[in-house]
Design an enzyme around this catalytic site. Sequence first.
Site, mmCIF file in Angstrom:
data_model
loop_
_atom_site.group_PDB
_atom_site.id
_atom_site.type_symbol
_atom_site.label_atom_id
_atom_site.label_comp_id
_atom_site.label_asym_id
_atom_site.label_seq_id
_atom_site.Cartn_x
_atom_site.Cartn_y
_atom_site.Cartn_z
ATOM 1 C CG ASP A 13 24.510 29.800 -21.941
ATOM 2 O OD1 ASP A 13 23.592 29.087 -21.502
ATOM 3 O OD2 ASP A 13 24.506 31.039 -21.879
ATOM 4 C CE LYS A 16 26.419 24.510 -16.851
ATOM 5 N NZ LYS A 16 26.625 25.677 -17.678
HETATM 6 P P1 IMP Z 1 18.734 35.042 -13.242
HETATM 7 O O1 IMP Z 1 19.487 33.805 -12.899
HETATM 8 O O2 IMP Z 1 17.506 34.790 -14.060
HETATM 9 O O3 IMP Z 1 18.445 35.900 -12.030
HETATM 10 O O4 IMP Z 1 19.669 35.942 -14.186
HETATM 11 C C1 IMP Z 1 20.864 36.551 -13.672
HETATM 12 C C2 IMP Z 1 21.971 36.533 -14.718
HETATM 13 O O5 IMP Z 1 22.380 35.184 -14.956
HETATM 14 C C3 IMP Z 1 21.547 37.082 -16.081
HETATM 15 O O6 IMP Z 1 22.666 37.721 -16.671
HETATM 16 C C4 IMP Z 1 21.203 35.832 -16.871
HETATM 17 O O7 IMP Z 1 21.333 36.021 -18.249
HETATM 18 C C5 IMP Z 1 22.265 34.877 -16.336
HETATM 19 N N1 IMP Z 1 21.868 33.459 -16.457
HETATM 20 C C6 IMP Z 1 20.969 32.794 -15.714
HETATM 21 N N2 IMP Z 1 20.888 31.517 -16.096
HETATM 22 C C7 IMP Z 1 21.776 31.346 -17.083
HETATM 23 C C8 IMP Z 1 22.189 30.226 -17.877
HETATM 24 O O8 IMP Z 1 21.723 29.085 -17.711
HETATM 25 N N3 IMP Z 1 23.143 30.478 -18.804
HETATM 26 C C9 IMP Z 1 23.716 31.690 -18.973
HETATM 27 N N4 IMP Z 1 23.362 32.767 -18.263
HETATM 28 C C10 IMP Z 1 22.412 32.592 -17.321
#
Ligand code: IMP
Length: 428
Positions: A13, A16
């Site tokens: 976040d 990018k």
């Molecule tokens: P997942 O990628 O859905 O498995 O989430 C794993 C971790 O990555 C969690 O803490 C999410 O909040 C974080 N996360 C996944 N995608 C993003 C993103 O695009 N921005 C910020 N955090 C992310």
Amino acid sequence: MSNLVILGAQWGDEGKGKITDYLAKKADLVVRYQGGDNAGHTVELGNQKYKLHLVPSGILYNGKSCVIGNGVVVNPTSLVREIKYLNDLGINTDSLMISDRAHIIFPYHIEIDRLEEEMRGEDKIGTTIKGIGPCYRDKVERSGIRMCDYENKEAFETRLRANIRSKNNLIVKYYEGQPLDEELIVHEAMKYMDMISKYITDVNVVMRNAVKEDSKILFEGAQGTLLDIDYGTYPFVTSSHPTTCGIAVGAGISPYRLQKAIGVVKAYTTRVGKGPFVTELHGETGNWIRERGFEYGTTTGRPRRCGWLDMVMLNYSAELNGLSAIALTKLDTLSDLESIKICVAYKLDGEIIDYFPASLETLSRCEPIYIDMPGWHLDDVEKAVTYKDLPENARAYVQKIEELLGLPADIVSVGPKRDQTFMRKDIF
Ligand code: IMP
């Protein structure tokens, strides 16, 4: 050939999408190499906001070649939805290509993601519940289904049915959940795969030709360095490699071909989900930054945790990614604060350290050591047409970061619009 990597240097976040959009104009090819629709990139053009999850930001320049690499996990339903959303806004998506080696996210991945988070209770990772982890797990476990498998629809269906049955078994017996509807999953998967099959291609050939033809390639990272499965704050990470380390394997290009990497750095720190956060602000200032910076997830709408800039983390990130420069975003958000803190080292058990610990237990015992920088006013930032027009204290903040990082801030942005991004050097 020249190529450039744009990736998140913090916890994701960082803005990018906007920086990639800015540089995509000059690229022949824009490539995503990891993650899936857990990513959320917002790009603002004129009065229109575009929210992208899977499709590379370069798509907003009609006709620009955009690649979803083999390292990305693709949910066909989300992709169809995103393509329709873009087409409805007048964006042509014919130049999109999906690697035939990319793995597919099915509803059982999403359901398992949800059930696992539920089971973790207090120890939730805080995933986006998009099925990312379970899909990458199947890939590594060698039971995943790839885009190229759709070439033989009959065999695809047979494998999908076998996977649904085995996952249903797991869902019912282990997670004590409800079985998913096999017929519905198969019907929808075939429908959405039909709709995206025209985009599936051998991306390795595309990349080889791009190198041969001296094309300009822009690699677009999703999430951020501290969410890397190996180098992030494990287990509060995603399941892919958002670092430069993930590009060769996720996009089908030799690591020896990679040239330059720009780390996108937000002027402060945010993160979603759980895990230690040394410079987190729990009180009024944190809430103020959240509201000022609209720090709510693009994908999930969740409020982001906010804190001061952390140079220990950034130096770790810069070294790991081999950054050549940074793009500093959201400098405007910090406007109107009387003073701004930068964390320059950690105190661990009475000792001063400048490295980022692997153990979360150790990290949670680290206290930030800050320096103070004087603030500036938003009015003065909004008037700026070039970098030099920015208030002196804002420029001093940028200069301090450059000094502490030993890298130039070649791009500085002070707002969501294309003309609020100052390119201080021609980098691509
Ligand atoms: P997942 O990628 O859905 O498995 O989430 C794993 C971790 O990555 C969690 O803490 C999410 O909040 C974080 N996360 C996944 N995608 C993003 C993103 O695009 N921005 C910020 N955090 C992310």
